[in-house]
Write a protein that holds these residues in place. Structure first.
Motif, mmCIF file in Angstrom:
data_model
loop_
_atom_site.group_PDB
_atom_site.id
_atom_site.type_symbol
_atom_site.label_atom_id
_atom_site.label_comp_id
_atom_site.label_asym_id
_atom_site.label_seq_id
_atom_site.Cartn_x
_atom_site.Cartn_y
_atom_site.Cartn_z
ATOM 1 N N ASN A 245 0.803 -1.232 0.000
ATOM 2 C CA ASN A 245 0.000 0.000 0.000
ATOM 3 C C ASN A 245 0.834 1.279 0.000
ATOM 4 O O ASN A 245 0.353 2.347 0.389
ATOM 5 N N LYS B 258 -7.831 2.626 -7.255
ATOM 6 C CA LYS B 258 -9.144 1.967 -7.192
ATOM 7 C C LYS B 258 -9.576 1.409 -8.544
ATOM 8 O O LYS B 258 -10.425 0.520 -8.601
ATOM 9 N N ALA C 63 -7.705 -0.365 -10.298
ATOM 10 C CA ALA C 63 -7.157 -1.723 -10.272
ATOM 11 C C ALA C 63 -7.712 -2.542 -9.119
ATOM 12 O O ALA C 63 -7.877 -3.748 -9.231
ATOM 13 N N ASN C 64 -8.017 -1.853 -8.017
ATOM 14 C CA ASN C 64 -8.525 -2.557 -6.833
ATOM 15 C C ASN C 64 -9.642 -1.725 -6.201
ATOM 16 O O ASN C 64 -9.375 -0.891 -5.328
ATOM 17 N N ASN D 204 -11.657 -2.242 -3.949
ATOM 18 C CA ASN D 204 -11.826 -2.412 -2.513
ATOM 19 C C ASN D 204 -10.678 -1.830 -1.706
ATOM 20 O O ASN D 204 -10.629 -1.995 -0.483
ATOM 21 N N ALA D 205 -9.747 -1.139 -2.367
ATOM 22 C CA ALA D 205 -8.602 -0.567 -1.660
ATOM 23 C C ALA D 205 -9.067 0.472 -0.638
ATOM 24 O O ALA D 205 -9.869 1.350 -0.950
#
Length: 512
Positions: free
Chosen positions: A170, A233, A235-236, A238-239
């Motif tokens: 992260n 976000k 790419a992810n 739920n980050a």
């Protein structure tokens, strides 16, 4: 010499005290509650620039408006307004410049062996990382465009690229590309410019050297933070935002980060003090105004009191005041939710309740209402509120508070319907359609002679200067929802005709 002492004592020294206190107050407030405690949920751009432009207004209007009146000026109203504006700007300049200094002075450089150690230094901002590697192949990106300028005459492209540090969850290495051009050309041409910008940025990033860095700066809550977070976000989804750390490389030496900032703080303040001093010394004293000032007599034409009375929701212009407060209130909520003060993106506006045909067709009819009170930045809000004031004050005495508000909303909804009929994919926001509806009412009351002869001369001029010029400008410019403007104007005119048909005599009586 006596006049000089009076001007120095009654005007200049109070200005100096007010200036110093205002500058110190905002910087101390920012240092404690934002930088140290982190309890202010506002973006850096707002705290760095826009709030400093607003903060000095109240001290100048409250404590300096009476002393300024002892000066004898050729054009009294413009002269006083000009002096107040110069005083405000003399305070604004050092506050704005000092924000960069206090942000940089608040943090030391923390030296780390690797990027993963940053999480144990959550309150720090600057880092020197001795050993780090970046996973370029796992990069994420987000591209967007924003307009800027007084009339949205600049088109700004942004590409945010975030690459994860290896062995540091992260934590991201941020790279930003941006380009600005005139907001002209057709939509096809602008899309081509955007595509060229992206291609150029990608070519540049292909040869990017990640080790060319003296130290890293952690990205704070800002539009840039939003850009990098959107890339992550993508790419992810739920980050967790609170767990992400974005570092941008700095190539200058850490000790040189201040540059000439402190010199510019004192220099700008000194120049402001000198300009105000020369301006006051050049002006003569109004003896009567001086006697009234020393006797503390109430002001006969107090601009501040007049504005406060106008904005009283229970006063004679209560409907107008309520509409203004609602529009401003929604904008304040937008700012606290993280929306850009100057130029929100279309996605942000749509998420807040902006109007687009696709969503309305799918059953989200409430957008016809909510979009009326959402604005595309501060300038858009300000211009619409000016138009609202001029239009509403000519109607409220005739319609009353409730009918004025209902007419505003009804015309805004009908203007929104006109917009989605004409535009398939445009995201529409703002009170302009509803305001044009009020001008449609004014047009009906003018054409059918509800207003007195004297008032009709004023309304014709206002209709030409505001509605006419706005429509012509809209047809000549891209990005203006003229369908909503025309729809609002026509709906207001029809509403006015209906009101006249059912209650003409009473309307004439109230207009008189």
């Amino acid at each position: 010499m006596q006049d000089f002492r009076i001007k120095l004592k009654e005007i200049y020294l109070p200005f100096v005290v007010v200036s110093i206190c205002t500058i110190l107050f905002y910087n101390l407030f920012r240092w404690v509650f934002d930088i140290r405690l982190g309890v202010i949920p506002l973006k850096e751009e707002l705290l760095d620039i826009w709030i400093p432009f607003i903060i000095p207004v109240l001290p100048v209007l409250i404590w300096l408006r009476r002393p300024i009146r002892i000066l004898k000026l050729k054009d009294t109203d413009r002269g006083r307004s000009g002096i107040r504006a110069l005083m405000i700007f003399a305070i604004v300049a050092p506050i704005v410049i000092s924000q960069q200094y206090i942000k940089k002075a608040a943090f030391d450089l923390v030296t780390l062996e690797n990027a993963s150690e940053i999480k144990s230094h959550g309150a720090e901002k600057y880092f020197k990382i001795n050993n780090f590697r970046v996973n370029k192949d796992a990069r994420v990106d987000y591209a967007t465009a924003r307009t800027s300028g007084k009339r949205n005459d600049r088109l700004n492209f942004f590409l945010y690229l975030a690459c994860p540090f290896k062995n540091a969850e992260n934590i991201w290495y941020g790279v930003e590309y941006n380009e600005s051009t005139g907001n002209t050309g057709t939509t096809t041409q602008q899309n081509a410019w955007f595509s060229n910008f992206l291609n150029y940025s990608e070519r540049n990033f292909a040869s990017y050297y990640f080790q060319d860095v003296s130290y890293f700066e952690k990205v704070g809550y800002s539009d840039d933070w939003d850009g990098y977070m959107q890339a992550i976000k993508n790419a992810n989804p739920n980050a967790a935002e609170t767990q992400q750390i974005i570092l941008i490389p700095k190539t200058d030496e850490f000790e040189e980060r201040f540059g000439d900032t402190l010199l510019w703080v004192f220099g700008s303040f000194g120049i402001g003090l000198l300009v105000i001093l020369l301006l006051i010394l050049y002006s003569k004293i109004d003896e009567k105004a001086l006697r009234d000032f020393k006797a503390n007599k109430p002001l006969k034409d107090d601009d501040l009191r007049a504005v406060l009375n106008f904005l009283n929701p229970l006063g004679s212009n209560g409907g107008t005041a309520i509409l203004i407060f609602v529009n401003i209130g929604v904008f304040v909520v937008m700012i606290f939710s993280g929306i850009s003060f100057v130029s929100p993106t279309g996605t942000e506006l749509l998420d807040l309740g902006g109007l687009r045909k696709t969503e309305v067709v799918q059953g989200e009819y409430w957008r016809l209402f909510t979009s009326i009170f959402i604005h595309f930045g501060f300038i858009h809000l300000f211009m619409n509120m000016v138009g609202l004031v001029f239009g509403a004050i000519l109607l409220e005495s005739i319609l009353g508070r409730i009918k004025l508000i209902l007419s505003f909303i009804a015309c805004g909804v009908l203007a929104g319907l006109a917009s989605i009929v004409v535009h398939e994919h445009t995201i529409s926001v703002g009170a302009s359609g509803a305001i044009f509806g009020l001008y449609g009412l004014i047009l009906a009351f003018t054409v059918f002679r509800i207003y007195t002869i004297r008032t009709r001369a004023l309304t014709w001029g206002l209709l030409v200067l505001y509605a006419g010029v706005s429509l012509v400008t809209g047809f000549l410019s891209d990005g203006v929802d003229n369908a909503a403007h025309v729809g609002g104007l026509l709906s207001g005119f029809v509403l006015g005709v209906l009101l006249i048909a059912f209650d003409k005599e009473n309307l004439i009586k109230k207009a008189g």
